[in-house]
Design a protein around this motif. Sequence first.
Motif, PDB file in Angstrom:
ATOM      1  N   LEU A  15     -62.385 -18.845  71.581  1.00  0.00           N
ATOM      2  CA  LEU A  15     -63.357 -19.050  72.647  1.00  0.00           C
ATOM      3  C   LEU A  15     -63.509 -20.534  72.971  1.00  0.00           C
ATOM      4  CD1 LEU A  15     -66.067 -16.495  71.461  1.00  0.00           C
ATOM      5  CD2 LEU A  15     -64.610 -16.276  73.497  1.00  0.00           C
ATOM      6  N   VAL A  16     -63.546 -21.361  71.939  1.00  0.00           N
ATOM      7  CA  VAL A  16     -63.636 -22.805  72.152  1.00  0.00           C
ATOM      8  C   VAL A  16     -62.376 -23.326  72.837  1.00  0.00           C
ATOM      9  CG1 VAL A  16     -63.724 -25.045  70.988  1.00  0.00           C
ATOM     10  CG2 VAL A  16     -65.232 -23.193  70.243  1.00  0.00           C
ATOM     11  N   ASP A  17     -61.220 -22.838  72.404  1.00  0.00           N
ATOM     12  CA  ASP A  17     -59.965 -23.250  73.037  1.00  0.00           C
ATOM     13  C   ASP A  17     -59.990 -22.955  74.526  1.00  0.00           C
ATOM     14  OD1 ASP A  17     -58.934 -24.161  70.687  1.00  0.00           O
ATOM     15  OD2 ASP A  17     -57.636 -22.435  70.314  1.00  0.00           O
ATOM     16  N   ASP A  18     -60.510 -21.792  74.892  1.00  0.00           N
ATOM     17  CA  ASP A  18     -60.567 -21.411  76.303  1.00  0.00           C
ATOM     18  C   ASP A  18     -61.439 -22.373  77.099  1.00  0.00           C
ATOM     19  OD1 ASP A  18     -59.986 -19.454  78.461  1.00  0.00           O
ATOM     20  OD2 ASP A  18     -62.149 -19.128  78.391  1.00  0.00           O
ATOM     21  N   VAL A  19     -62.556 -22.791  76.489  1.00  0.00           N
ATOM     22  CA  VAL A  19     -63.429 -23.756  77.150  1.00  0.00           C
ATOM     23  C   VAL A  19     -62.670 -25.041  77.457  1.00  0.00           C
ATOM     24  CG1 VAL A  19     -65.402 -25.303  76.787  1.00  0.00           C
ATOM     25  CG2 VAL A  19     -65.595 -22.875  76.204  1.00  0.00           C
ATOM     26  N   PHE A  20     -61.927 -25.552  76.481  1.00  0.00           N
ATOM     27  CA  PHE A  20     -61.259 -26.836  76.672  1.00  0.00           C
ATOM     28  C   PHE A  20     -59.981 -26.731  77.498  1.00  0.00           C
ATOM     29  CE2 PHE A  20     -64.293 -27.935  73.426  1.00  0.00           C
ATOM     30  CZ  PHE A  20     -64.680 -29.205  73.822  1.00  0.00           C
ATOM     31  N   HIS A  21     -59.364 -25.567  77.542  1.00  0.00           N
ATOM     32  CA  HIS A  21     -58.270 -25.372  78.506  1.00  0.00           C
ATOM     33  C   HIS A  21     -58.815 -25.525  79.926  1.00  0.00           C
ATOM     34  CE1 HIS A  21     -55.036 -24.396  75.834  1.00  0.00           C
ATOM     35  NE2 HIS A  21     -55.611 -23.329  75.346  1.00  0.00           N
ATOM     36  N   SER A  25     -53.639 -28.253  76.048  1.00  0.00           N
ATOM     37  CA  SER A  25     -53.988 -28.780  77.368  1.00  0.00           C
ATOM     38  C   SER A  25     -54.587 -30.173  77.252  1.00  0.00           C
ATOM     39  CB  SER A  25     -54.977 -27.845  78.070  1.00  0.00           C
ATOM     40  OG  SER A  25     -54.408 -26.581  78.305  1.00  0.00           O
ATOM     41  N   MET A  26     -55.437 -30.364  76.272  1.00  0.00           N
ATOM     42  CA  MET A  26     -56.035 -31.682  76.053  1.00  0.00           C
ATOM     43  C   MET A  26     -54.965 -32.698  75.657  1.00  0.00           C
ATOM     44  SD  MET A  26     -59.424 -31.454  76.483  1.00  0.00           S
ATOM     45  CE  MET A  26     -60.302 -32.574  75.407  1.00  0.00           C
TER      46      MET A  26
END
Length: 267
Positions: free
Chosen positions: A36-42, A115-116
């Motif tokens: 879920l956190v990964d999705d936010v930062f993508h 992505s980051m």
Amino acid sequence: MARETNSSSRNSVTDAAEMATSFGFTTVAKGEKQDLVDDVFHKVADRYDLMNDLMSGGMHRVWKNAMVSSLNPPKLGAADWVHLDVAGGTGDIATRVVEKSGRTINSVVCDINGSMLGVGKERAQKAGLSENIEFVQGNAEELPFPDKHFDAYTIAFGIRNVPQIQKALEEAHRVLKRGGRFMCLEFSQVDMPALDKVYDLFSFHAIPHIGKVVTGDGAPYSYLVESIRKFPNQERFAQMIRTAGFERVTYRNYTGGIAALHSGWKI
């Protein structure tokens, strides 16, 4: 150092195990938070600096510069001095550290989000820093580096997004050399009675709305605001750093506790 106050700690998580299942104010199953956190930062990778500008009123730039000044990376005779920046995929902190050293030291950026890292690599190339900054995809809870490898470890506005924060702190201790320094800059608990109410109104009402207007999606900003409120306050987090094995642990509040800089040493 600042004292704990009831108003600033009312929503902060007190149990480390709860952090692993706390996605903002939502409780998720164990093992779900990271995706879920990964999705936010993508979603926000291309607008990461804008995100921090919205959440700090632009002050994150001042706080980051203060952290790097406190780190004070060596400028001469430091070819073997190596800095690790975790959860810093865009290279924001690494760039500051390398430039502060006069481009004499090397920095490694480790981030779980591709992505980051992509944004960071592009920025480093444009700044002519590709030889000074290396980008590695990896998890803060299981760093892909040997023991006693780095002279300094920094993490800015990232550790509250790590599911198992205590494990990440232990990994930081593992990869640092003896005499190495740990520094963490993070949104924290406001300790000024008037400011905390204004900050709450701005955070919960203005930031998600502005995020939606600017990026088309306010949900990532709602999570990020909530994650700040669930993060342990200054004293609790300092104790977690001590538990990981660090000594001479201190913290300094910025802007009334909106952010705090934590420091510890591996002795």
